[in-house]
Design a protein around this motif. Structure first.
Motif, PDB file in Angstrom:
ATOM      1  N   ALA A 138       0.830  -1.201   0.000  1.00  0.00           N
ATOM      2  CA  ALA A 138       0.000   0.000   0.000  1.00  0.00           C
ATOM      3  C   ALA A 138       0.870   1.259   0.000  1.00  0.00           C
ATOM      4  N   PHE A 139       1.970   1.179  -0.726  1.00  0.00           N
ATOM      5  CA  PHE A 139       2.834   2.335  -0.973  1.00  0.00           C
ATOM      6  C   PHE A 139       2.469   2.885  -2.343  1.00  0.00           C
ATOM      7  N   GLY A 140       2.748   4.176  -2.572  1.00  0.00           N
ATOM      8  CA  GLY A 140       2.544   4.733  -3.896  1.00  0.00           C
ATOM      9  C   GLY A 140       3.457   4.041  -4.912  1.00  0.00           C
ATOM     10  N   ALA A 217       9.730   4.806   5.396  1.00  0.00           N
ATOM     11  CA  ALA A 217       9.644   6.022   4.569  1.00  0.00           C
ATOM     12  C   ALA A 217       9.396   7.286   5.372  1.00  0.00           C
ATOM     13  N   GLU A 218       9.210   7.173   6.688  1.00  0.00           N
ATOM     14  CA  GLU A 218       9.027   8.372   7.520  1.00  0.00           C
ATOM     15  C   GLU A 218       9.365   8.015   8.971  1.00  0.00           C
ATOM     16  N   PRO A 219       9.724   9.028   9.760  1.00  0.00           N
ATOM     17  CA  PRO A 219      10.030   8.747  11.166  1.00  0.00           C
ATOM     18  C   PRO A 219       8.783   8.298  11.929  1.00  0.00           C
ATOM     19  N   ARG A 306      20.857  13.926   5.997  1.00  0.00           N
ATOM     20  CA  ARG A 306      20.159  14.826   6.927  1.00  0.00           C
ATOM     21  C   ARG A 306      19.349  14.047   7.969  1.00  0.00           C
ATOM     22  N   ASP A 307      19.443  12.729   7.952  1.00  0.00           N
ATOM     23  CA  ASP A 307      18.721  11.915   8.937  1.00  0.00           C
ATOM     24  C   ASP A 307      19.570  11.745  10.188  1.00  0.00           C
ATOM     25  N   ILE A 308      18.945  11.952  11.333  1.00  0.00           N
ATOM     26  CA  ILE A 308      19.648  11.853  12.608  1.00  0.00           C
ATOM     27  C   ILE A 308      19.319  10.508  13.260  1.00  0.00           C
ATOM     28  N   GLY A 330      14.737  12.168  13.501  1.00  0.00           N
ATOM     29  CA  GLY A 330      14.230  13.288  12.726  1.00  0.00           C
ATOM     30  C   GLY A 330      15.260  13.664  11.688  1.00  0.00           C
ATOM     31  N   ARG A 331      14.947  14.659  10.901  1.00  0.00           N
ATOM     32  CA  ARG A 331      15.890  15.121   9.892  1.00  0.00           C
ATOM     33  C   ARG A 331      16.427  16.470  10.333  1.00  0.00           C
ATOM     34  N   THR A 332      17.660  16.766   9.937  1.00  0.00           N
ATOM     35  CA  THR A 332      18.203  18.059  10.361  1.00  0.00           C
ATOM     36  C   THR A 332      17.305  19.181   9.829  1.00  0.00           C
ATOM     37  N   GLY A 427       0.406   8.480   2.374  1.00  0.00           N
ATOM     38  CA  GLY A 427       1.843   8.317   2.132  1.00  0.00           C
ATOM     39  C   GLY A 427       2.577   8.842   3.351  1.00  0.00           C
ATOM     40  N   LYS A 428       3.547   9.708   3.107  1.00  0.00           N
ATOM     41  CA  LYS A 428       4.298  10.265   4.233  1.00  0.00           C
ATOM     42  C   LYS A 428       3.442  11.336   4.916  1.00  0.00           C
ATOM     43  N   ALA A 429       3.439  11.305   6.240  1.00  0.00           N
ATOM     44  CA  ALA A 429       2.657  12.296   6.974  1.00  0.00           C
ATOM     45  C   ALA A 429       3.361  13.650   6.971  1.00  0.00           C
TER      46      ALA A 429
HETATM   47  O1  DLL Z   1      11.138   7.078   1.590  1.00  0.00           O
HETATM   48  C1  DLL Z   1      12.398   5.275   0.592  1.00  0.00           C
HETATM   49  C2  DLL Z   1      11.598   4.284   1.371  1.00  0.00           C
HETATM   50  C3  DLL Z   1      10.427   3.797   0.864  1.00  0.00           C
HETATM   51  C4  DLL Z   1      12.066   3.798   2.580  1.00  0.00           C
HETATM   52  C5  DLL Z   1       9.714   2.837   1.533  1.00  0.00           C
HETATM   53  C6  DLL Z   1      11.365   2.832   3.278  1.00  0.00           C
HETATM   54  C7  DLL Z   1      10.175   2.347   2.764  1.00  0.00           C
HETATM   55  P1  DLL Z   1      12.544   9.134  -0.066  1.00  0.00           P
HETATM   56  O2  DLL Z   1      11.184   9.463  -0.533  1.00  0.00           O
HETATM   57  O3  DLL Z   1      13.704   9.606  -0.854  1.00  0.00           O
HETATM   58  O4  DLL Z   1      12.722   7.572   0.015  1.00  0.00           O
HETATM   59  O5  DLL Z   1      12.659   9.646   1.430  1.00  0.00           O
HETATM   60  C8  DLL Z   1      13.807   9.363   2.175  1.00  0.00           C
HETATM   61  O6  DLL Z   1      12.534   9.309   4.241  1.00  0.00           O
HETATM   62  O7  DLL Z   1      15.926  10.404   4.214  1.00  0.00           O
HETATM   63  C9  DLL Z   1      14.231   9.668   5.837  1.00  0.00           C
HETATM   64  O8  DLL Z   1      14.172  11.020   6.226  1.00  0.00           O
HETATM   65  C10 DLL Z   1      12.819   9.148   5.618  1.00  0.00           C
HETATM   66  N1  DLL Z   1      12.740   7.721   5.968  1.00  0.00           N
HETATM   67  C11 DLL Z   1      12.774   6.646   5.163  1.00  0.00           C
HETATM   68  N2  DLL Z   1      12.612   5.509   5.886  1.00  0.00           N
HETATM   69  C12 DLL Z   1      12.502   5.884   7.192  1.00  0.00           C
HETATM   70  C13 DLL Z   1      12.324   5.192   8.425  1.00  0.00           C
HETATM   71  C14 DLL Z   1      11.997   6.716   0.814  1.00  0.00           C
HETATM   72  N3  DLL Z   1      12.196   3.872   8.507  1.00  0.00           N
HETATM   73  C15 DLL Z   1      13.658   9.903   3.573  1.00  0.00           C
HETATM   74  N4  DLL Z   1      12.285   5.940   9.549  1.00  0.00           N
HETATM   75  C16 DLL Z   1      14.835   9.550   4.440  1.00  0.00           C
HETATM   76  C17 DLL Z   1      12.413   7.277   9.519  1.00  0.00           C
HETATM   77  C18 DLL Z   1      12.595   7.291   7.234  1.00  0.00           C
HETATM   78  N5  DLL Z   1      12.546   7.976   8.387  1.00  0.00           N
END
Ligand code: DLL
Length: 441
Positions: A138-140, A217-219, A306-308, A330-332, A427-429
């Motif tokens: 259920a991801f885009g 894909a998100e924190p 930029r991910d911490i 979080g991200r910087t 998707g991402k919140a």
């Molecule tokens: O979000 C890739 C992805 C897709 C990862 C599906 C996991 C599952 P971008 O759209 O380029 O790629 O976003 C990357 O999302 O730098 C983090 O800030 C954040 N992020 C990805 N996974 C996590 C996680 C995908 N498990 C950016 N926890 C990254 C926290 C995450 N943040």
């Protein structure tokens, strides 16, 4: 003896290679990478400026002498200035979600796609996926790497796929129940949206077929994991990645769920102080900087994510020898500085989930009406806890107020709002509105 919640299966013997062997492989691959990058104009110039050449790489520590790459560098070479192979070798192009400015594109050769599928297969298998399962994705599906990345990973494992894509939450429930899907793959915030829709439809967690969830894909926080697990009745696994590096598949949890194993045979990972760019002490929080060792089309050297997060190189009882990264706090660029104090949205989430009675749906708004920053947290109250009694709502607000103050160290204004009023995410919140930034740009 460690107790595993299910069989600890390992996809690829490379995941358990002795560290010395792994480090030899990394050094070998790093040398190869640096020679390949010498043909990419950006790196050619950067090497010349830094006075480094491929022959200077004698140990993994020499990585520190190499230049870094930032998102701005990619933007400046829009659309595909970082390609390390000819266009004729490309098999796929994805794009980064980029919330600000132009998107950035990333490209893959056929070998890169094969590698990507295997990297996703590794963490999926570590987190319980088996060939006999059916996984609902259920991801885009599109330029975002989540859908296709996980799709080919699940396929590589040999499981069946329901490519549901993000959105249409009622249909997600129908698919899940009618097709008896064993595994749910999406963002944690979408998992919560699905859980809420299930409850509204009168479905109990035990009525929902998925037993494993792969979320990323998100924190998100540990409390959010517990919330999702109890509402959906599954085991939830965290996986991490970013498009500039490959997409999902950079790291993921094993059955013990004590950090995400970084696929270090393909990615060199550093944890640096974002201000000084010096390595932080082992186990300390810092910015992750990643080098792709084997990617062909779009390799990056010391990419600043930029991910911490924190890194842990102690051995894991699962047998994998790779370093584990903590949750991303979080991200910087997500970090809010409120009256001089650094606050990550994930800290607010943690505070809210500690207080009985609130739903994990919230929005943070920051403003500076005069000279002082004002942060407001709008949070939904759970249906069953919503009350017309002022005193009850006031007590709930005070509890949230105290919890936020104890976790972040600062006071924020808390507004309780009715259930189901804030936006839901597929998707991402997006949970922060910073008027100090948007109003001045
Ligand atoms: O979000 C890739 C992805 C897709 C990862 C599906 C996991 C599952 P971008 O759209 O380029 O790629 O976003 C990357 O999302 O730098 C983090 O800030 C954040 N992020 C990805 N996974 C996590 C996680 C995908 N498990 C950016 N926890 C990254 C926290 C995450 N943040």
């Amino acid at each position: 003896m460690t107790d595993f919640p299910f069989e600890n299966r390992i996809w690829d013997s490379a995941e358990t290679a002795p560290r010395a062997e792994l480090e030899r492989l990394q050094l070998d691959r790093l040398r190869g990478l640096v020679s390949r990058l010498a043909d990419v104009p950006f790196y050619k110039n950067a090497f010349a400026e830094a006075g480094t050449s491929p022959e200077d790489i004698r140990s993994l520590d020499d990585l520190r002498r190499l230049p870094m790459t930032t998102k701005d560098d990619l933007r400046e070479h829009y659309p595909l200035g970082f390609l390390a192979v000819g266009r004729d070798k490309l098999a796929r192009i994805h794009g980064s979600s980029g919330t600000t400015g132009k998107p950035t594109f990333v490209a893959y050769t056929a070998a890169d796609l094969e590698l990507w599928a295997n990297l996703c297969a590794r963490f999926l298998v570590a987190g319980g996926l088996r060939p006999e399962h059916t996984a609902q994705i259920a991801f885009g599906y599109g330029l975002f790497t989540g859908g296709f990345g996980l799709h080919y990973g699940v396929e590589k494992v040999g499981a069946a796929i329901v490519p549901a894509a993000a959105g249409n939450t009622q249909r997600q429930l129908t698919l899940m129940c009618d097709l008896q899907t064993d595994v749910l793959v999406c963002t944690p915030s979408y998992a919560l949206t699905i859980a809420e829709a299930a409850a509204a439809a009168g479905l109990e967690p035990r009525d929902l077929p998925p037993r494993f969830g792969h979320f990323g894909a998100e924190p998100w926080t540990e409390d959010m994991r517990r919330e999702i697990e109890s509402r959906l009745g599954l085991l939830a696994f965290n996986n991490y990645g970013l498009s500039e590096v490959i997409g999902p598949g950079v790291s993921g949890e094993c059955a013990l769920r004590d950090g995400m194993h970084v696929q270090e045979d393909h990615f060199l990972i550093e944890c640096l102080d974002p201000d000084t760019l010096e390595p932080v002490a082992e186990g300390e929080q810092g910015e992750l900087v990643i080098t792709t060792l084997t990617k062909e089309a779009f390799p990056v050297l010391r990419y600043r994510t930029r991910d911490i997060a924190r890194l842990d190189r102690s051995p894991c009882p699962c047998g994998r020898t790779t370093a584990r990264m903590s949750r991303v706090v979080g991200r910087t660029d997500d970090m809010l500085i409120i009256r001089g104090v650094n606050v990550f949205p994930s800290q607010i989430e943690e505070a809210l989930l500690h207080v009985e009675g609130t739903a994990p749906h919230y929005m943070i708004e920051v403003d500076r009406p005069g000279t002082l920053d004002v942060a407001t947290v709008r949070v939904e109250v759970r249906e069953q806890d919503f009350s017309d009694k002022m005193s009850q709502m006031q007590a709930l607000r005070d509890r949230i107020d105290r919890e936020i103050q104890s976790i972040t160290g600062i006071r924020m204004s808390v507004e309780l709002i009715e259930p189901q009023t804030l936006e839901r995410f597929v998707g991402k919140a997006k949970r922060v509105i910073d008027h100090r930034v948007t109003d001045s740009s």
